[in-house]
Design a protein around this motif. Structure first.
Motif, mmCIF file in Angstrom:
data_model
loop_
_atom_site.group_PDB
_atom_site.id
_atom_site.type_symbol
_atom_site.label_atom_id
_atom_site.label_comp_id
_atom_site.label_asym_id
_atom_site.label_seq_id
_atom_site.Cartn_x
_atom_site.Cartn_y
_atom_site.Cartn_z
ATOM 1 N N GLY A 90 -8.904 -0.825 12.832
ATOM 2 C CA GLY A 90 -8.384 -1.732 11.803
ATOM 3 C C GLY A 90 -7.069 -1.241 11.236
ATOM 4 O O GLY A 90 -6.144 -2.029 10.998
ATOM 5 N N GLY A 91 -6.962 0.085 11.025
ATOM 6 C CA GLY A 91 -5.715 0.635 10.523
ATOM 7 C C GLY A 91 -4.569 0.434 11.496
ATOM 8 O O GLY A 91 -3.449 0.086 11.104
ATOM 9 N N LEU A 92 -4.828 0.647 12.789
ATOM 10 C CA LEU A 92 -3.795 0.433 13.805
ATOM 11 C C LEU A 92 -3.354 -1.027 13.829
ATOM 12 O O LEU A 92 -2.150 -1.327 13.881
ATOM 13 C CB LEU A 92 -4.337 0.832 15.178
ATOM 14 N N VAL B 109 -3.554 -3.413 11.455
ATOM 15 C CA VAL B 109 -2.823 -3.864 10.271
ATOM 16 C C VAL B 109 -1.438 -3.226 10.201
ATOM 17 O O VAL B 109 -0.482 -3.864 9.747
ATOM 18 C CB VAL B 109 -3.636 -3.579 8.988
ATOM 19 N N GLU B 110 -1.302 -1.995 10.685
ATOM 20 C CA GLU B 110 0.020 -1.359 10.716
ATOM 21 C C GLU B 110 0.934 -2.052 11.726
ATOM 22 O O GLU B 110 2.126 -2.253 11.458
ATOM 23 C CB GLU B 110 -0.118 0.124 11.053
ATOM 24 N N ALA B 111 0.387 -2.418 12.878
ATOM 25 C CA ALA B 111 1.186 -3.122 13.883
ATOM 26 C C ALA B 111 1.647 -4.477 13.357
ATOM 27 O O ALA B 111 2.807 -4.879 13.552
ATOM 28 C CB ALA B 111 0.380 -3.290 15.172
ATOM 29 N N VAL B 112 0.737 -5.187 12.694
ATOM 30 C CA VAL B 112 1.110 -6.473 12.093
ATOM 31 C C VAL B 112 2.148 -6.267 11.000
ATOM 32 O O VAL B 112 3.124 -7.031 10.883
ATOM 33 C CB VAL B 112 -0.144 -7.178 11.524
ATOM 34 N N GLY B 113 1.963 -5.225 10.189
ATOM 35 C CA GLY B 113 2.912 -4.941 9.119
ATOM 36 C C GLY B 113 4.308 -4.663 9.643
ATOM 37 O O GLY B 113 5.313 -5.128 9.084
ATOM 38 N N VAL C 72 -1.061 9.152 14.619
ATOM 39 C CA VAL C 72 -1.596 9.851 13.454
ATOM 40 C C VAL C 72 -1.895 8.899 12.301
ATOM 41 O O VAL C 72 -2.713 9.207 11.429
ATOM 42 C CB VAL C 72 -0.605 10.953 13.005
ATOM 43 N N VAL C 73 -1.272 7.724 12.273
ATOM 44 C CA VAL C 73 -1.464 6.796 11.156
ATOM 45 C C VAL C 73 -2.870 6.195 11.136
ATOM 46 O O VAL C 73 -3.542 6.232 10.100
ATOM 47 C CB VAL C 73 -0.371 5.703 11.156
ATOM 48 N N PRO C 74 -3.388 5.615 12.239
ATOM 49 C CA PRO C 74 -4.784 5.169 12.195
ATOM 50 C C PRO C 74 -5.760 6.319 11.968
ATOM 51 O O PRO C 74 -6.842 6.115 11.392
ATOM 52 C CB PRO C 74 -5.007 4.511 13.559
ATOM 53 N N LEU C 75 -5.406 7.545 12.386
ATOM 54 C CA LEU C 75 -6.244 8.689 12.065
ATOM 55 C C LEU C 75 -6.285 8.921 10.556
ATOM 56 O O LEU C 75 -7.320 9.312 9.998
ATOM 57 C CB LEU C 75 -5.724 9.946 12.768
ATOM 58 N N ALA C 76 -5.156 8.675 9.887
ATOM 59 C CA ALA C 76 -5.114 8.841 8.436
ATOM 60 C C ALA C 76 -5.996 7.804 7.737
ATOM 61 O O ALA C 76 -6.678 8.117 6.752
ATOM 62 C CB ALA C 76 -3.672 8.733 7.939
#
Length: 272
Positions: free
Chosen positions: A84-86, A88-92, A118-122
Motif C-alpha cells: 500500500g505504501g509503494l 500510494v507513493e507511486a500515485v503521489g 526503502v520508502v515502502p519499508l518505512a
C-alpha cells in the motif's frame, strides 16, 4: 487396561516458538536504536545509515508479527503496509495526490515505480507499532475498531512531522510547492500531513482486519519502538538538529497519543 477405562482426549496446541527465535525481533530492535543514536553524530544520518535503520526496523516489525501472530499476519503486514505504501507513493509522484508534488533525488538507492525501495519499508516499519498503539489505547478507553483506526492512524501520521524535515534537509527528496506549510514545520506543505493522515486511516483500518492479536508472546517490542521513536525524535529535533519548532509541533502532535500511551503502560504494563 479395563474396557471401561477412559483416556482424556489429546489437545493439539500450536507449536511454541523457540526462545532463541523470540529474541530475533529484540536484537533487530536494539540495532534500530543503535543506528539511530548514530544519526546526530553524522549530522543527521548518511544515506547508508538511513537505509540500514529502516531495514532493521521493518525487519523487527515483520519478524515480531510473524513470531507472535503467524505467517498470515506477517504477509498481511507486508502486503497492506509495504504494498500500500509503494502504491500510494507511486500515485503521489505521478499526480501530486494526496501529499502534494514532490520528487526523490535518487540518494536512497534502488527504486520501484520511481519510489525508493526503502520508502515502502518505512511504511511497514512504523505502521505495525502504530496499529499496536491504537489497539492498546482503544482497549484502555473501552473502545472498538473505530478508535483503533483513528488512534493508530494518528500515531503513524504524526511521525512524519519529524521525518519529512529531516529527509528534505538530508537531500533525499524535495517539494515543488512547499506551501502553505504546517505551522512550525517550514518547507513542508500542510497537504503532506493531510495526505499522511488519510493514507494512515485506510492503512490502519486494513491492518486491524488482517493482523490479529498475538498468539504467542506480547507486544512490548512494537510499543517500545514506537515510544522510542516519539521521545528520541522530539529530543533529536530540539537538541541535535536545531529544529526547536519542529520538536514542539511534532512533540505535541505525536504526544496526543504518546503521553496517554506512556500513562497506560505505566499503570498496566506492556503485556497483552
Amino acid at each position: 487396561m479395563s474396557p471401561t477405562t477412559h483416556t482424556r482426549p489429546v489437545t493439539r496446541r500450536r507449536p511454541a516458538v523457540r526462545p532463541s527465535w523470540q529474541a530475533v525481533p529484540w536484537v533487530l530492535g536494539a540495532g534500530v536504536v543503535g543506528v539511530q543514536i548514530a544519526f546526530p553524530l553524522t549530522g543527521g544520518g548518511t544515506p547508508a545509515l538511513t537505509v540500514l535503520a529502516v531495514a532493521l526496523f521493518a525487519a523487527a516489525s515483520v519478524s515480531h508479527a510473524l513470531l507472535t501472530r503467524g505467517p498470515a499476519a506477517a504477509v498481511g503486514l507486508v502486503v497492506v503496509a509495504g504494498g500500500g505504501g509503494l502504491l500510494v507513493e507511486a500515485v503521489g509522484l505521478a499526480t501530486g495526490v494526496p501529499f502534494g508534488e514532490y520528487r526523490y533525488t535518487g540518494s536512497l538507492g534502488a527504486e520501484v515505480l520511481g519510489v525508493p525501495v526503502v520508502v515502502p519499508l518505512a511504511w511497514t516499519m512504523m505502521a505495525y507499532p502504530s496499529l499496536v498503539v491504537g489497539r492498546r489505547l482503544a482497549a484502555a478507553l473501552g473502545r472498538g475498531r473505530g478508535a483503533v483506526t483513528v488512534l493508530g492512524a494518528w500515531a503513524l501520521a504524526t511521525w512524519d512531522v519529524f521525518l519529512d524535515p529531516q529527509m528534505v534537509e538530508a537531500g533525499h527528496w524535495y517539494w515543488l510547492e512547499p506551501w502553505p506549510t504546517l505551522p512550525g514545520v517550514p518547507g513542508i506543505p500542510v497537504s503532506n500531513f493531510a495526505g499522511w493522515l488519510l493514507v494512515a486511516l485506510l492503512m490502519i483500518a486494513a491492518l486491524d482486519r488482517v493482523v490479529p492479536a498475538p498468539h504467542e508472546g506480547d507486544d512490548r517490542l512494537p510499543l517500545t519502538l514506537w515510544c522510542w521513536t516519539f521521545l528520541s525524535s522530539t529530543m533529536a529535533a530540539a537538541v541535535f538538529f536545531g529544529r526547536p519548532s519542529v520538536a514542539l509541533v511534532g512533540g505535541v502532535l505525536m504526544g496526543l497519543v504518546g503521553v496517554p500511551l506512556l500513562v497506560v503502560l505505566r499503570r498496566h504494563g506492556a503485556r497483552t
